[in-house]
Design a protein around this motif. Structure first.
Motif, mmCIF file in Angstrom:
data_model
loop_
_atom_site.group_PDB
_atom_site.id
_atom_site.type_symbol
_atom_site.label_atom_id
_atom_site.label_comp_id
_atom_site.label_asym_id
_atom_site.label_seq_id
_atom_site.Cartn_x
_atom_site.Cartn_y
_atom_site.Cartn_z
ATOM 1 N N ALA A 193 -6.357 -12.088 4.411
ATOM 2 C CA ALA A 193 -6.148 -10.874 5.209
ATOM 3 C C ALA A 193 -4.990 -10.052 4.654
ATOM 4 N N GLU A 222 -13.492 -11.046 6.446
ATOM 5 C CA GLU A 222 -12.406 -10.089 6.690
ATOM 6 C C GLU A 222 -12.862 -8.665 6.390
ATOM 7 N N LEU A 223 -13.622 -8.481 5.314
ATOM 8 C CA LEU A 223 -14.153 -7.159 5.012
ATOM 9 C C LEU A 223 -15.084 -6.666 6.110
ATOM 10 N N GLU A 268 -5.310 -6.307 3.021
ATOM 11 C CA GLU A 268 -4.506 -5.242 3.627
ATOM 12 C C GLU A 268 -3.744 -4.487 2.534
ATOM 13 N N PHE A 271 -6.154 -2.231 0.369
ATOM 14 C CA PHE A 271 -6.550 -0.963 0.969
ATOM 15 C C PHE A 271 -5.354 -0.026 1.144
ATOM 16 N N GLU A 272 -4.176 -0.576 1.414
ATOM 17 C CA GLU A 272 -2.979 0.258 1.528
ATOM 18 C C GLU A 272 -2.660 0.946 0.203
ATOM 19 N N ARG A 300 -15.026 -7.544 9.221
ATOM 20 C CA ARG A 300 -14.195 -7.232 10.398
ATOM 21 C C ARG A 300 -13.547 -5.870 10.252
ATOM 22 N N ARG A 301 -13.015 -5.604 9.051
ATOM 23 C CA ARG A 301 -12.310 -4.343 8.825
ATOM 24 C C ARG A 301 -13.261 -3.148 8.853
ATOM 25 N N LYS A 302 -14.434 -3.312 8.255
ATOM 26 C CA LYS A 302 -15.369 -2.198 8.121
ATOM 27 C C LYS A 302 -16.272 -2.028 9.340
#
Length: 273
Positions: free
Chosen positions: A134, A192-193, A138, A141-142, A195-197
């Motif tokens: 995670a 995780e991807l 993070e 993408f930041e 979840r994020r998307k």
């Protein structure tokens, strides 16, 4: 030529890989006549790259990754280039090389990129693998990352190659051949991807390919080389198929479809009569 000069030249080409003498060829110490008929091509590749023969179950995993990488269809850039090149009057070797030369960071390099990412996650601070994944994503993408190599696909909602490779890692883990650490990691990245998307972003063949090679202990740069070896077979097949069609100078689209011109309108050359 002095003995000193001769030895200097010999040492210039020093190698641990192959020894060739009159009537004698040995790969990493093994006589070629013993390897022929007893050792597979994949096992030989492992031997040349790693110095020792693999366990049969290790060889099976490596072979699986190469089978999965052979072909991605005639519209895959490397395959299309090989198919077009052969119609330009070049030889099969030139057509294959033309396709291979298109295998760069964007098309063909994802396996290596995923391996490098997996190793970064493995070596990052912390003990909880999911938390490390995670944190890594993070940061990705930041820093402006958009497309994570090894995940998602233009055509496949679920990549059947990836699913099968991960199954084989699971089987090898149960047999004690590998640890299964990297298969867990790519699955954690997939979760995780997603979840994020807010939508499913499945691991693709490159992600699973990287997981297999990482499990087997290959160095990340070898991922690209092994992929190229596998894809060369697909390039050969498409070049031969295109060659048998008898077409000269096959372009990217049929000849009756022209491109869109978006340049300047017709104009006269100043001073021309």
């Amino acid at each position: 030529m002095s003995n000193e000069t001769r030895e200097h030249i010999r040492d210039w080409w020093r190698t641990d890989i192959v020894n060739v003498e009159d009537g004698n060829i040995r790969y990493r110490g093994y006589a070629i006549e013993d390897l022929i008929g007893n050792v597979s091509l994949v096992e030989t590749i492992w031997l040349l790259l790693r110095g020792e023969l693999p366990d049969p179950k290790q060889a099976r995993l490596l072979e699986a990754t190469m089978v999965a990488s052979v072909n991605a269809g005639p519209m895959s850039p490397s395959c299309a280039i090989a198919a077009m090149a052969i119609t330009c009057g070049v030889g099969l070797n030139n057509a294959i090389a033309s396709g291979i030369n298109a295998l760069g960071d964007t098309h063909g390099g994802a396996g290596q990129q995923v391996m490098e990412r997996l190793l970064l996650i493995r070596d990052s601070d912390g003990t909880d693998m999911h938390a490390k994944v995670a944190t890594h994503l993070e940061q990705f993408f930041e820093e402006g990352g958009r497309f994570l190599p090894g995940f998602g696909h233009r055509f496949h909602s679920v990549d059947p190659r990836a699913q099968r490779l991960l199954e084989l890692i699971d089987e090898a883990t149960a047999d004690g051949v590998v640890q299964g650490e990297y298969a867990k990691m790519v699955r954690a990245m997939e979760a995780e991807l997603t979840r994020r998307k807010g939508r499913n972003i499945p691991v693709n063949v490159d992600g699973a390919f990287a997981a297999v090679l990482a499990e087997l202990g290959f160095a990340a740069p070898l991922a690209r080389g092994i992929f190229v070896l596998a894809r060369a077979a697909g390039l050969l097949a498409h070049a031969v198929e295109s060659q048998t069609e008898g077409r000269r100078i096959k372009g990217p689209v049929p000849d009756d479809i022209m491109y869109t011109y978006s340049g300047h309108a017709p104009r006269a050359l100043p001073g021309a009569q």
